[in-house]
Each structure stands twice: as C-alpha cells, then as structure tokens.
Design an enzyme around this catalytic site. Structure first.
Site, mmCIF file in Angstrom:
data_model
loop_
_atom_site.group_PDB
_atom_site.id
_atom_site.type_symbol
_atom_site.label_atom_id
_atom_site.label_comp_id
_atom_site.label_asym_id
_atom_site.label_seq_id
_atom_site.Cartn_x
_atom_site.Cartn_y
_atom_site.Cartn_z
ATOM 1 N N SER A 181 36.126 -3.569 7.937
ATOM 2 C CA SER A 181 35.602 -2.974 9.174
ATOM 3 C C SER A 181 35.314 -1.496 8.943
ATOM 4 C CB SER A 181 36.647 -3.108 10.286
ATOM 5 O OG SER A 181 36.344 -2.248 11.365
ATOM 6 N N TYR A 183 44.749 -1.862 15.000
ATOM 7 C CA TYR A 183 43.755 -2.628 14.241
ATOM 8 C C TYR A 183 43.274 -1.896 12.980
ATOM 9 C CZ TYR A 183 39.062 -4.594 13.347
ATOM 10 O OH TYR A 183 37.951 -5.128 12.760
ATOM 11 N N LYS A 203 42.803 -2.848 8.479
ATOM 12 C CA LYS A 203 41.577 -2.901 7.677
ATOM 13 C C LYS A 203 41.630 -1.901 6.521
ATOM 14 C CE LYS A 203 39.566 -6.201 10.007
ATOM 15 N NZ LYS A 203 39.074 -7.471 9.430
HETATM 16 C C1 LIG Z 1 25.504 10.000 9.923
HETATM 17 C C2 LIG Z 1 26.705 9.144 9.909
HETATM 18 C C3 LIG Z 1 27.196 8.766 11.243
HETATM 19 C C4 LIG Z 1 28.405 7.951 11.114
HETATM 20 C C5 LIG Z 1 28.825 7.381 12.388
HETATM 21 C C6 LIG Z 1 29.894 6.440 12.093
HETATM 22 C C7 LIG Z 1 30.514 5.855 13.217
HETATM 23 C C8 LIG Z 1 31.763 5.142 12.789
HETATM 24 C C9 LIG Z 1 31.877 3.960 13.461
HETATM 25 C C10 LIG Z 1 33.150 3.218 13.177
HETATM 26 C C11 LIG Z 1 33.028 1.996 13.901
HETATM 27 C C12 LIG Z 1 34.164 1.087 13.803
HETATM 28 C C13 LIG Z 1 33.773 -0.215 14.374
HETATM 29 C C14 LIG Z 1 34.741 -1.303 14.114
HETATM 30 C C15 LIG Z 1 34.221 -2.565 14.630
HETATM 31 C C16 LIG Z 1 35.021 -3.827 14.459
HETATM 32 O O1 LIG Z 1 35.782 -3.913 13.339
HETATM 33 C C17 LIG Z 1 35.716 -4.223 15.699
HETATM 34 N N1 LIG Z 1 34.832 -4.296 16.823
HETATM 35 C C18 LIG Z 1 36.531 -5.492 15.585
HETATM 36 O O2 LIG Z 1 36.371 -6.381 16.590
#
Ligand SMILES: CCCCCCCCCCCCCCC[C@@H](O)[C@@H](N)CO
Length: 281
Positions: free
Chosen positions: A146, A159, A163
């Site tokens: 993730s 969570y 991961k």
């Molecule tokens: C220019 C770069 C920008 C970077 C932005 C990054 C955003 C980071 C996002 C992290 C997101 C985590 C999402 C996790 C999602 C799943 O694992 C979860 N929904 C499980 O059900």
C-alpha cells in the site's frame, strides 16, 4: 531478474473473492492459468469463481475457503490446491483488512488483528509456497502492499505499519529467493475502487481523506495488471499510478515536504473538530 511468463502454471490467489485479488485471478485465468481462489466466505468465493469462469470460459478454477491467519489451514489449503491443480507457480497475496482511525481512537486489539491478517496472513502462505518454488527453482510471489507502507499516513495508525512490515518482508524474501530463480514483487497501490474502500471511507479522519485523496483512486484491474506486469518483469516493487510512482522513486526527497503537509492537514482537522465541539463545562 529475467522476465518470466506468469501464464504457465497454477496460480493461488488469497483475497481472491473480491477487489485486487479477484481482478488478478481473472487476468491470470484469461491467460490460461489454472486458478485457486482463497478467501474466508464460501458464498462470496463461489460467486467470484463464477465471475472468473465467465471472464475466462473454459478456465480451470477452484475455491479454497481459508482464514489466512490460521497457519496450519493455510499450509493445508496450499497442499490441497497443489494436489488438484499442480505446483503453485504464481502466488498472489491480496488478503487484507483495514481500519482507519487515529492512534488514540483505535481499539488496542485492532493493531494486532490487522498485523495478523495483513502481515502474518501473507507469511502463512509464503512459507509453504516459497519452499516448493525454491525446491523446483521456479515461481513468483506478488504481494499487495500500500501507499501507506511507503510513508506514515495519519489516520492509518494500525493499518500503515502492517504494510511497512510487508514491504520489509518482501525485500528480505526477494534477496533470499533470488539465488533459486524465484521472484518476489510487492505493489504499492493508492486507494483502490474495491468493497474495502467503500467500507472504510466513512471511517477516515479528514486528514487521512485529504492525504489519500492526493492520489487518484485506481481500479482493481489497474492494480492487478500493474502487479502482474511487475512480476513478469522481475521487478522488486511496483508503484501504482503517477503519484505513488513519484513517492516511490523520490520518496526520501519528498518525505520532508509530505511530513509538513500531513502534519498541517492533521492540525487543521483537529482545529475544525474543536471548533465544532461545545465548550467544556
Ligand atoms: C508529487 C508526489 C505527490 C505524492 C502524493 C502522495 C500521496 C500519498 C498517498 C498515500 C495514500 C495511501 C493510500 C492507501 C490506500 C489503501 O491501502 C487503503 N485504502 C486500504 O484500504
């Protein structure tokens, strides 16, 4: 590691009754692999198996009702699957659970429960499957990690660390398995359009919604495709989508800015909550 085809042998998919696991199973079955779908709920499993058969007419599909936190049951399920469809050559580990919430708000047992499913659940299948693959000098494992395993995401206190642990395991196993010609790949998706996302959405604290919203939601098929492509190419890690690719490749450089941004989002969310609360006393 050299590219390999993922179509030639039995594929075992945990979390196979929905989401990324089911999408991976459909893709593998369409390419001609016999597929075992493993998940807890027998009714959802049979519906998933039907879906795979419709997507890949003539495909060999079997189901294995399994709670991945039970190590013995996992080893047994794998043995039985191999007895019917032959050695597992592709192992997809997609069984997982989540519970959004801030550290102090989450029930203490959630931390252990998520580790049991997301980390030990993968380990329980990796142990018997990799032993066979190493002995045969053939096979590949694909883990579903993730974005929350790449950076600390506020609101994923229970969570996210599961991961991170999975990423460490994947990296270690990859190094240990490489001499045997066995591949280990982990993919890091952002929020993915699955029943799990629908269930967790209302529970996300605002700072988590803000941060996870910075990366576009992907479809389960997009994620599954990216993982399988990465496995076929012998990649160690697959970052799904442009945002996570940036994070994965420039992670250390982006981290300070991201930390600042997440801390600000968390502070803003707290302030908004305090504003809504009636004054004490
Ligand atoms: C220019 C770069 C920008 C970077 C932005 C990054 C955003 C980071 C996002 C992290 C997101 C985590 C999402 C996790 C999602 C799943 O694992 C979860 N929904 C499980 O059900």
């Amino acid at each position: 590691m050299s590219p390999r085809r993922l179509t030639d042998g039995h594929a075992f998919v945990s979390g196979g009754s929905s989401g990324i696991g089911l999408a991976a199973a459909e893709l593998l079955a369409r390419r001609g692999a016999p597929v075992t779908l493993a998940a807890r709920d027998p009714a959802r499993l049979s519906a998933a198996a039907e879906r795979v058969r419709r997507a890949a007419p003539g495909a060999r599909v079997r189901v294995a009702p399994l709670d991945v936190t039970d190590a013995e049951a996992a080893a047994r399920a794998l043995r039985e699957a191999e007895g019917e469809f032959g050695p597992v050559e592709t192992l997809i580990l997609s069984a997982g659970a989540t519970l959004p919430g801030r550290f102090e708000a989450l029930p203490p047992e959630a931390f252990r429960a998520l580790m049991e499913v997301n980390y030990f659940g993968a380990l329980n299948l990796l142990r018997p499957a990799l032993a066979g693959m190493r002995a045969r000098r053939r096979g590949a494992a694909g883990l579903v990690g993730s974005g929350a395993g790449l950076v600390g995401v506020p609101g994923y206190a229970a969570y996210g660390p599961t991961k991170f642990a999975l990423r460490g395991l994947a990296e270690t196993l990859r190094a240990e398995c490489a001499p045997f010609g066995v591949g280990v790949t982990i993919c890091h998706p952002p929020d993915t359009d699955t029943p799990q996302l629908a269930a967790e959405r209302p529970l996300k604290p605002p700072e988590l919604a803000a941060l996870s919203g910075a990366a576009r939601v992907r479809s389960a098929e997009e994620v599954a495709r990216a993982l399988l492509r990465g496995m076929a190419r012998g990649r160690a890690e697959v970052f799904v989508g442009a945002e996570l690719a940036a994070l994965g490749r420039l992670g250390d450089a982006l981290r300070p800015a991201l930390r600042l941004w997440t801390a600000r989002a968390a502070r803003r969310a707290r302030r908004a909550e305090q504003g809504r609360r009636p004054p004490p006393g």
